[in-house]
Design a protein around this motif. Structure first.
Motif, PDB file in Angstrom:
ATOM      1  N   GLU A 164      96.291 -96.901  -7.065  1.00 17.92           N
ATOM      2  CA  GLU A 164      95.394 -96.334  -6.061  1.00 17.92           C
ATOM      3  C   GLU A 164      96.173 -95.585  -4.981  1.00 17.92           C
ATOM      4  OE1 GLU A 164      93.077 -98.291  -2.315  1.00 17.92           O
ATOM      5  OE2 GLU A 164      92.751 -99.244  -4.251  1.00 17.92           O
ATOM      6  N   LYS A 165      97.309 -96.118  -4.583  1.00 19.45           N
ATOM      7  CA  LYS A 165      98.140 -95.524  -3.534  1.00 19.45           C
ATOM      8  C   LYS A 165      99.206 -94.578  -4.091  1.00 19.45           C
ATOM      9  CE  LYS A 165      96.454 -97.698   0.049  1.00 19.45           C
ATOM     10  NZ  LYS A 165      96.042 -97.079   1.294  1.00 19.45           N
ATOM     11  N   ALA A 166      99.227 -94.392  -5.406  1.00 21.67           N
ATOM     12  CA  ALA A 166     100.211 -93.539  -6.084  1.00 21.67           C
ATOM     13  C   ALA A 166     101.645 -93.993  -5.805  1.00 21.67           C
ATOM     14  CB  ALA A 166     100.007 -92.074  -5.724  1.00 21.67           C
ATOM     15  N   ILE A 167     101.838 -95.296  -5.703  1.00 15.84           N
ATOM     16  CA  ILE A 167     103.177 -95.867  -5.504  1.00 15.84           C
ATOM     17  C   ILE A 167     103.803 -96.068  -6.870  1.00 15.84           C
ATOM     18  CG2 ILE A 167     104.465 -97.882  -4.680  1.00 15.84           C
ATOM     19  CD1 ILE A 167     102.149 -98.222  -2.582  1.00 15.84           C
ATOM     20  N   ASP A 168     104.930 -95.405  -7.089  1.00 17.47           N
ATOM     21  CA  ASP A 168     105.593 -95.513  -8.393  1.00 17.47           C
ATOM     22  C   ASP A 168     107.018 -96.052  -8.279  1.00 17.47           C
ATOM     23  OD1 ASP A 168     106.704 -93.310  -7.175  1.00 17.47           O
ATOM     24  OD2 ASP A 168     106.226 -91.925  -8.786  1.00 17.47           O
ATOM     25  N   GLN A 169     107.381 -96.464  -7.078  1.00 15.54           N
ATOM     26  CA  GLN A 169     108.699 -97.049  -6.867  1.00 15.54           C
ATOM     27  C   GLN A 169     108.546 -98.252  -5.943  1.00 15.54           C
ATOM     28  OE1 GLN A 169     111.633 -94.535  -4.983  1.00 15.54           O
ATOM     29  NE2 GLN A 169     113.259 -95.998  -5.333  1.00 15.54           N
ATOM     30  N   LEU A 170     109.102 -99.400  -6.384  1.00 16.00           N
ATOM     31  CA  LEU A 170     109.100-100.610  -5.562  1.00 16.00           C
ATOM     32  C   LEU A 170     110.526-101.006  -5.225  1.00 16.00           C
ATOM     33  CD1 LEU A 170     106.459-102.960  -7.250  1.00 16.00           C
ATOM     34  CD2 LEU A 170     106.261-101.742  -5.066  1.00 16.00           C
ATOM     35  N   VAL A 171     110.742-101.279  -3.960  1.00 19.68           N
ATOM     36  CA  VAL A 171     111.982-101.881  -3.492  1.00 19.68           C
ATOM     37  C   VAL A 171     111.618-103.340  -3.228  1.00 19.68           C
ATOM     38  CG1 VAL A 171     113.772-101.874  -1.729  1.00 19.68           C
ATOM     39  CG2 VAL A 171     112.766 -99.705  -2.522  1.00 19.68           C
ATOM     40  N   VAL A 172     112.349-104.263  -3.857  1.00 15.76           N
ATOM     41  CA  VAL A 172     111.944-105.662  -3.865  1.00 15.76           C
ATOM     42  C   VAL A 172     112.940-106.538  -3.102  1.00 15.76           C
ATOM     43  CG1 VAL A 172     111.397-107.626  -5.361  1.00 15.76           C
ATOM     44  CG2 VAL A 172     110.794-105.306  -6.084  1.00 15.76           C
TER      45      VAL A 172
ATOM     46  N   VAL B   2     108.219-107.729 -15.192  1.00 15.06           N
ATOM     47  CA  VAL B   2     106.895-107.169 -15.471  1.00 15.06           C
ATOM     48  C   VAL B   2     106.797-105.746 -14.912  1.00 15.06           C
ATOM     49  CG1 VAL B   2     104.420-107.422 -15.081  1.00 15.06           C
ATOM     50  CG2 VAL B   2     105.807-109.433 -15.643  1.00 15.06           C
ATOM     51  N   GLY B   3     107.336-105.526 -13.735  1.00  8.58           N
ATOM     52  CA  GLY B   3     107.336-104.174 -13.172  1.00  8.58           C
ATOM     53  C   GLY B   3     108.059-103.182 -14.070  1.00  8.58           C
ATOM     54  N   PHE B   4     109.158-103.624 -14.660  1.00  6.28           N
ATOM     55  CA  PHE B   4     109.888-102.785 -15.611  1.00  6.28           C
ATOM     56  C   PHE B   4     109.009-102.466 -16.816  1.00  6.28           C
ATOM     57  CE2 PHE B   4     112.575-102.671 -19.461  1.00  6.28           C
ATOM     58  CZ  PHE B   4     113.267-101.503 -19.201  1.00  6.28           C
ATOM     59  N   GLU B   5     108.315-103.448 -17.335  1.00 10.25           N
ATOM     60  CA  GLU B   5     107.418-103.228 -18.481  1.00 10.25           C
ATOM     61  C   GLU B   5     106.307-102.245 -18.132  1.00 10.25           C
ATOM     62  OE1 GLU B   5     107.583-104.247 -21.713  1.00 10.25           O
ATOM     63  OE2 GLU B   5     109.573-104.986 -21.169  1.00 10.25           O
ATOM     64  N   LYS B   6     105.927-102.199 -16.879  1.00  9.26           N
ATOM     65  CA  LYS B   6     104.875-101.286 -16.422  1.00  9.26           C
ATOM     66  C   LYS B   6     105.442 -99.925 -16.016  1.00  9.26           C
ATOM     67  CE  LYS B   6     101.762-104.989 -15.143  1.00  9.26           C
ATOM     68  NZ  LYS B   6     100.821-104.739 -16.238  1.00  9.26           N
TER      69      LYS B   6
ATOM     70  N   LEU C 176     112.292 -99.433 -10.085  1.00 14.51           N
ATOM     71  CA  LEU C 176     112.585-100.647  -9.316  1.00 14.51           C
ATOM     72  C   LEU C 176     113.956-100.608  -8.662  1.00 14.51           C
ATOM     73  CD1 LEU C 176     111.414-103.125 -12.083  1.00 14.51           C
ATOM     74  CD2 LEU C 176     110.178-102.607  -9.968  1.00 14.51           C
ATOM     75  N   THR C 177     113.997-101.098  -7.435  1.00 13.93           N
ATOM     76  CA  THR C 177     115.245-101.326  -6.713  1.00 13.93           C
ATOM     77  C   THR C 177     115.189-102.744  -6.162  1.00 13.93           C
ATOM     78  OG1 THR C 177     115.449 -98.995  -6.090  1.00 13.93           O
ATOM     79  CG2 THR C 177     116.697-100.586  -4.778  1.00 13.93           C
ATOM     80  N   VAL C 178     116.284-103.468  -6.292  1.00 11.97           N
ATOM     81  CA  VAL C 178     116.392-104.813  -5.731  1.00 11.97           C
ATOM     82  C   VAL C 178     117.399-104.765  -4.595  1.00 11.97           C
ATOM     83  CG1 VAL C 178     116.941-107.230  -6.201  1.00 11.97           C
ATOM     84  CG2 VAL C 178     116.065-105.789  -8.034  1.00 11.97           C
ATOM     85  N   LEU C 179     117.028-105.369  -3.477  1.00 12.55           N
ATOM     86  CA  LEU C 179     117.965-105.470  -2.356  1.00 12.55           C
ATOM     87  C   LEU C 179     118.774-106.744  -2.560  1.00 12.55           C
ATOM     88  CD1 LEU C 179     115.635-104.337   0.544  1.00 12.55           C
ATOM     89  CD2 LEU C 179     117.312-102.987  -0.748  1.00 12.55           C
ATOM     90  N   SER C 180     119.998-106.576  -3.024  1.00 11.91           N
ATOM     91  CA  SER C 180     120.824-107.694  -3.473  1.00 11.91           C
ATOM     92  C   SER C 180     121.096-108.732  -2.393  1.00 11.91           C
ATOM     93  CB  SER C 180     122.151-107.176  -4.028  1.00 11.91           C
ATOM     94  OG  SER C 180     122.857-106.456  -3.030  1.00 11.91           O
ATOM     95  N   ASP C 181     121.099-108.316  -1.123  1.00 13.79           N
ATOM     96  CA  ASP C 181     121.372-109.249  -0.035  1.00 13.79           C
ATOM     97  C   ASP C 181     120.098-109.679   0.697  1.00 13.79           C
ATOM     98  OD1 ASP C 181     120.911-106.742   1.053  1.00 13.79           O
ATOM     99  OD2 ASP C 181     122.693-106.734   2.316  1.00 13.79           O
TER     100      ASP C 181
ATOM    101  N   ASN D 166     120.272-104.050 -15.699  1.00 14.66           N
ATOM    102  CA  ASN D 166     119.780-103.537 -16.977  1.00 14.66           C
ATOM    103  C   ASN D 166     118.461-102.798 -16.856  1.00 14.66           C
ATOM    104  OD1 ASN D 166     121.856-104.579 -18.841  1.00 14.66           O
ATOM    105  ND2 ASN D 166     121.162-106.548 -18.057  1.00 14.66           N
ATOM    106  N   PHE D 167     117.732-103.009 -15.750  1.00 15.68           N
ATOM    107  CA  PHE D 167     116.432-102.347 -15.628  1.00 15.68           C
ATOM    108  C   PHE D 167     116.035-101.998 -14.186  1.00 15.68           C
ATOM    109  CE2 PHE D 167     115.738-106.923 -16.038  1.00 15.68           C
ATOM    110  CZ  PHE D 167     114.978-107.217 -14.914  1.00 15.68           C
ATOM    111  N   ALA D 168     116.924-102.234 -13.238  1.00 21.64           N
ATOM    112  CA  ALA D 168     116.630-101.902 -11.843  1.00 21.64           C
ATOM    113  C   ALA D 168     117.908-101.442 -11.155  1.00 21.64           C
ATOM    114  CB  ALA D 168     116.055-103.125 -11.116  1.00 21.64           C
TER     115      ALA D 168
END
Length: 170
Positions: free
Chosen positions: A97-105, A120-124, A128-133, A159-161
């Protein structure tokens, strides 16, 4: 690309249990939230819910989002009942709905809800970006919380983010 920050399960009871690097972790989460707010980008909070009598029972003190977070009235809050923030929630439809296609987690718990949500986000096919700290967990009988975080940040998620420290957010 339209991105949002997904803040997963930073709830009072979980913080009270003293996760690994608690103070540094919370400071990095605060920094990430401020970064997104300064740029006018969305911050979405995820709140895990359990049955009555459990640690994160609906409407209990422990279930509340951690009081130190900058949660605002208009922020989207996704209530979840499973490890993945996508399973039986409206997160996916909201992102569309918001046209968000990138998540920072960022958030809790590395080996459960963070990993399930990322997988699951990868499957969709979400970028994806993960904040390691700005992710954490707890020590286990056979592994420290830091070792768990290092394992996922260095071995699984690349492997996927994209895996970056909060200081590298742009």
């Amino acid at each position: 690309m339209t991105r949002a920050l997904l803040v997963v399960d930073i709830q009072q009871a979980l913080i009270d249990l003293e996760p690994t690097n608690k103070d540094t972790y919370l400071a990095k989460v605060d920094k990430a939230i401020a970064h997104f707010r300064e740029r006018g980008e969305e911050v979405i909070f995820v709140q895990h819910t359990e049955d009555d009598g459990e640690l994160l029972a609906l409407n209990s003190k422990g279930w509340q989002l951690y009081a130190g977070l900058d949660v605002r009235k208009d922020d989207k809050i996704i209530r979840k009942y499973f490890n993945s923030a996508f399973r039986k929630t409206n997160l996916e439809s909201y992102l569309k709905e918001k046209a968000i296609d990138q998540l920072v987690v960022c958030g809790m718990q590395v080996e459960y809800c963070i990993n399930a949500t990322l997988t699951v986000g990868f499957e969709k096919e979400i970028n994806l970006t993960v904040l390691s700290d700005a992710v954490t967990t707890y020590d286990r009988d056979n592994m420290t919380g830091q070792a768990i975080m290092d394992f996922y940040n260095q071995t699984i998620w690349p492997n996927f983010a994209k895996v970056i420290p909060t200081d590298r957010l742009n």
